[in-house]
Design a protein around this motif. Structure first.
Motif, PDB file in Angstrom:
ATOM      1  N   SER A   1     -20.314 -16.234 -27.700  1.00 21.14           N
ATOM      2  CA  SER A   1     -19.375 -16.677 -28.734  1.00 21.14           C
ATOM      3  C   SER A   1     -19.237 -18.199 -28.757  1.00 21.14           C
ATOM      4  CB  SER A   1     -17.998 -16.043 -28.507  1.00 21.14           C
ATOM      5  OG  SER A   1     -17.314 -16.657 -27.417  1.00 21.14           O
ATOM      6  N   LEU A   2     -19.565 -18.855 -27.648  1.00 16.81           N
ATOM      7  CA  LEU A   2     -19.457 -20.314 -27.562  1.00 16.81           C
ATOM      8  C   LEU A   2     -20.703 -21.030 -28.069  1.00 16.81           C
ATOM      9  CD1 LEU A   2     -17.925 -20.893 -24.003  1.00 16.81           C
ATOM     10  CD2 LEU A   2     -16.754 -21.126 -26.195  1.00 16.81           C
ATOM     11  N   HIS A   3     -21.763 -20.284 -28.363  1.00 10.44           N
ATOM     12  CA  HIS A   3     -23.068 -20.896 -28.602  1.00 10.44           C
ATOM     13  C   HIS A   3     -23.042 -22.006 -29.641  1.00 10.44           C
ATOM     14  CE1 HIS A   3     -27.265 -21.564 -29.261  1.00 10.44           C
ATOM     15  NE2 HIS A   3     -27.219 -21.050 -30.474  1.00 10.44           N
ATOM     16  N   SER A   4     -22.560 -21.715 -30.845  1.00 16.30           N
ATOM     17  CA  SER A   4     -22.594 -22.724 -31.902  1.00 16.30           C
ATOM     18  C   SER A   4     -21.682 -23.907 -31.580  1.00 16.30           C
ATOM     19  CB  SER A   4     -22.206 -22.099 -33.249  1.00 16.30           C
ATOM     20  OG  SER A   4     -20.893 -21.574 -33.193  1.00 16.30           O
ATOM     21  N   GLN A   5     -20.514 -23.631 -31.015  1.00 14.98           N
ATOM     22  CA  GLN A   5     -19.595 -24.705 -30.642  1.00 14.98           C
ATOM     23  C   GLN A   5     -20.192 -25.586 -29.549  1.00 14.98           C
ATOM     24  OE1 GLN A   5     -15.357 -23.763 -30.085  1.00 14.98           O
ATOM     25  NE2 GLN A   5     -15.829 -21.689 -30.738  1.00 14.98           N
ATOM     26  N   ARG A   6     -20.861 -24.937 -28.590  1.00 11.51           N
ATOM     27  CA  ARG A   6     -21.442 -25.688 -27.483  1.00 11.51           C
ATOM     28  C   ARG A   6     -22.532 -26.629 -27.975  1.00 11.51           C
ATOM     29  NH1 ARG A   6     -25.737 -25.723 -24.092  1.00 11.51           N
ATOM     30  NH2 ARG A   6     -25.331 -26.394 -21.944  1.00 11.51           N
ATOM     31  N   SER A   7     -23.373 -26.159 -28.894  1.00 11.97           N
ATOM     32  CA  SER A   7     -24.454 -27.002 -29.416  1.00 11.97           C
ATOM     33  C   SER A   7     -23.894 -28.258 -30.065  1.00 11.97           C
ATOM     34  CB  SER A   7     -25.294 -26.213 -30.427  1.00 11.97           C
ATOM     35  OG  SER A   7     -25.911 -25.099 -29.816  1.00 11.97           O
ATOM     36  N   LEU A   8     -22.827 -28.095 -30.857  1.00 10.36           N
ATOM     37  CA  LEU A   8     -22.222 -29.253 -31.508  1.00 10.36           C
ATOM     38  C   LEU A   8     -21.561 -30.160 -30.482  1.00 10.36           C
ATOM     39  CD1 LEU A   8     -21.380 -30.854 -34.002  1.00 10.36           C
ATOM     40  CD2 LEU A   8     -19.354 -29.385 -34.167  1.00 10.36           C
ATOM     41  N   ALA A   9     -20.862 -29.577 -29.513  1.00 13.00           N
ATOM     42  CA  ALA A   9     -20.181 -30.378 -28.496  1.00 13.00           C
ATOM     43  C   ALA A   9     -21.172 -31.245 -27.726  1.00 13.00           C
ATOM     44  CB  ALA A   9     -19.412 -29.472 -27.544  1.00 13.00           C
ATOM     45  N   VAL A  10     -22.299 -30.655 -27.340  1.00 12.56           N
ATOM     46  CA  VAL A  10     -23.322 -31.414 -26.612  1.00 12.56           C
ATOM     47  C   VAL A  10     -23.862 -32.549 -27.476  1.00 12.56           C
ATOM     48  CG1 VAL A  10     -25.655 -31.287 -25.640  1.00 12.56           C
ATOM     49  CG2 VAL A  10     -23.985 -29.512 -25.100  1.00 12.56           C
ATOM     50  N   ALA A  11     -24.102 -32.264 -28.759  1.00 13.91           N
ATOM     51  CA  ALA A  11     -24.625 -33.289 -29.663  1.00 13.91           C
ATOM     52  C   ALA A  11     -23.628 -34.435 -29.834  1.00 13.91           C
ATOM     53  CB  ALA A  11     -24.956 -32.666 -31.021  1.00 13.91           C
ATOM     54  N   LEU A  12     -22.339 -34.108 -29.949  1.00 15.29           N
ATOM     55  CA  LEU A  12     -21.324 -35.150 -30.112  1.00 15.29           C
ATOM     56  C   LEU A  12     -21.200 -36.002 -28.852  1.00 15.29           C
ATOM     57  CD1 LEU A  12     -18.458 -33.246 -31.990  1.00 15.29           C
ATOM     58  CD2 LEU A  12     -20.076 -34.906 -32.943  1.00 15.29           C
ATOM     59  N   VAL A  13     -21.234 -35.348 -27.700  1.00 18.71           N
ATOM     60  CA  VAL A  13     -21.146 -36.099 -26.444  1.00 18.71           C
ATOM     61  C   VAL A  13     -22.339 -37.030 -26.301  1.00 18.71           C
ATOM     62  CG1 VAL A  13     -21.254 -35.891 -23.934  1.00 18.71           C
ATOM     63  CG2 VAL A  13     -19.722 -34.417 -25.227  1.00 18.71           C
ATOM     64  N   ASP A  14     -23.533 -36.529 -26.573  1.00 20.89           N
ATOM     65  CA  ASP A  14     -24.742 -37.343 -26.444  1.00 20.89           C
ATOM     66  C   ASP A  14     -24.723 -38.523 -27.416  1.00 20.89           C
ATOM     67  OD1 ASP A  14     -25.709 -35.736 -24.469  1.00 20.89           O
ATOM     68  OD2 ASP A  14     -27.101 -34.618 -25.754  1.00 20.89           O
ATOM     69  N   ALA A  15     -24.270 -38.271 -28.645  1.00 14.04           N
ATOM     70  CA  ALA A  15     -24.276 -39.320 -29.668  1.00 14.04           C
ATOM     71  C   ALA A  15     -23.303 -40.436 -29.351  1.00 14.04           C
ATOM     72  CB  ALA A  15     -23.951 -38.716 -31.031  1.00 14.04           C
ATOM     73  N   ARG A  16     -22.236 -40.103 -28.637  1.00 16.08           N
ATOM     74  CA  ARG A  16     -21.182 -41.090 -28.407  1.00 16.08           C
ATOM     75  C   ARG A  16     -21.239 -41.754 -27.046  1.00 16.08           C
ATOM     76  NH1 ARG A  16     -15.752 -39.239 -29.098  1.00 16.08           N
ATOM     77  NH2 ARG A  16     -15.387 -41.467 -29.319  1.00 16.08           N
ATOM     78  N   GLY A  17     -22.236 -41.410 -26.258  1.00 15.38           N
ATOM     79  CA  GLY A  17     -22.371 -42.028 -24.943  1.00 15.38           C
ATOM     80  C   GLY A  17     -21.448 -41.401 -23.923  1.00 15.38           C
ATOM     81  N   GLY A  18     -21.618 -41.779 -22.679  1.00 15.64           N
ATOM     82  CA  GLY A  18     -20.793 -41.235 -21.613  1.00 15.64           C
ATOM     83  C   GLY A  18     -21.064 -39.780 -21.338  1.00 15.64           C
ATOM     84  N   SER A  19     -22.264 -39.322 -21.703  1.00 15.81           N
ATOM     85  CA  SER A  19     -22.552 -37.892 -21.608  1.00 15.81           C
ATOM     86  C   SER A  19     -22.532 -37.381 -20.175  1.00 15.81           C
ATOM     87  CB  SER A  19     -23.906 -37.578 -22.255  1.00 15.81           C
ATOM     88  OG  SER A  19     -24.954 -38.280 -21.621  1.00 15.81           O
ATOM     89  N   ASP A  20     -23.017 -38.183 -19.232  1.00 10.34           N
ATOM     90  CA  ASP A  20     -23.072 -37.725 -17.844  1.00 10.34           C
ATOM     91  C   ASP A  20     -21.677 -37.440 -17.296  1.00 10.34           C
ATOM     92  OD1 ASP A  20     -25.788 -37.902 -17.860  1.00 10.34           O
ATOM     93  OD2 ASP A  20     -25.883 -39.848 -16.845  1.00 10.34           O
ATOM     94  N   GLU A  21     -20.753 -38.365 -17.535  1.00  7.20           N
ATOM     95  CA  GLU A  21     -19.391 -38.200 -17.018  1.00  7.20           C
ATOM     96  C   GLU A  21     -18.688 -37.029 -17.703  1.00  7.20           C
ATOM     97  OE1 GLU A  21     -15.124 -40.592 -16.882  1.00  7.20           O
ATOM     98  OE2 GLU A  21     -16.966 -41.643 -17.480  1.00  7.20           O
TER      99      GLU A  21
END
Length: 204
Positions: A107-127
């Motif tokens: 159930s989290l699949h689509s939300q998770r994909s977007l969340a990962v993309a937003l984190v990566d795009a905005r930097g600070g992804s590792d933290e």
């Protein structure tokens, strides 16, 4: 579920305002998913949600604040889902708990994909990823201890890491064709079930 808006944003006070925020956020999901974070514009999000641009900026002063609200909503949804599973876990068999884990991750699949993309795009992804990963591990470990009372805390935390890696395959299954996806999910359920049954039967 209440949405935490960013600093400087106007919190909705009426039901109409809450509905407007929900519409903006859903439009944000659609535009960010279709265009990517960098190419998405607040003008398009306003148009997609049928919101005047001035109203949009009252609730979300910037594209960054909207992205933060979407990420916050994803984290809230995940943690509340784990909390619900933790409450239900004592009455669940390993078979039921395995299904619940897989269904929730699916159930989290689509939300998770977007969340990962937003984190990566905005930097600070590792933290950010490390922080969220720890939250997920802690949630799974709590569920395991509730379901299998004899588990030591350290053992539940180790098992949570293993389960999180196994359950990541659920996201990959979501990219497959329906028939293949069903087979993959059935195999993941079987793996999780066997792992949970082994832990339940291990009283050493």
């Amino acid at each position: 579920m209440a949405t935490t808006l960013s600093s400087g944003a106007q919190e909705p006070k009426r039901q109409r305002g809450h509905l407007r925020v929900a519409a903006i956020m859903e439009a944000g999901v659609a535009v960010f998913t279709e265009k990517g974070y960098d190419a998405a514009t607040m003008t398009e999000i306003a148009a997609r949600s049928s919101t005047a641009i001035g109203s949009l900026y009252r609730f979300f002063p910037s594209k960054e604040s909207l992205a933060d609200a979407l990420l916050s909503r994803y984290v809230q949804h995940t943690t509340s889902g784990f909390a619900t599973l933790a409450d239900q876990a004592p009455a669940m068999t390993p078979h039921q708990l395995a299904d619940a884990f897989v269904d929730f991750m699916a159930s989290l699949h689509s939300q998770r994909s977007l969340a990962v993309a937003l984190v990566d795009a905005r930097g600070g992804s590792d933290e950010r990823r490390a922080r969220f990963r720890e939250t997920m591990r802690g949630g799974i470990a709590t569920i395991l201890r509730n379901a299998i009372p004899h588990l030591a805390k350290a053992q539940s935390e180790t098992m949570a890491v293993v389960l999180l890696h196994v359950l990541k395959a659920v996201a990959g299954a979501g990219e497959e064709k329906p028939a293949a996806r069903r087979k993959l999910l059935a195999e993941i359920r079987k793996l999780v079930r066997v792992y949970l049954e082994a832990a339940q039967n291990d009283t050493d």
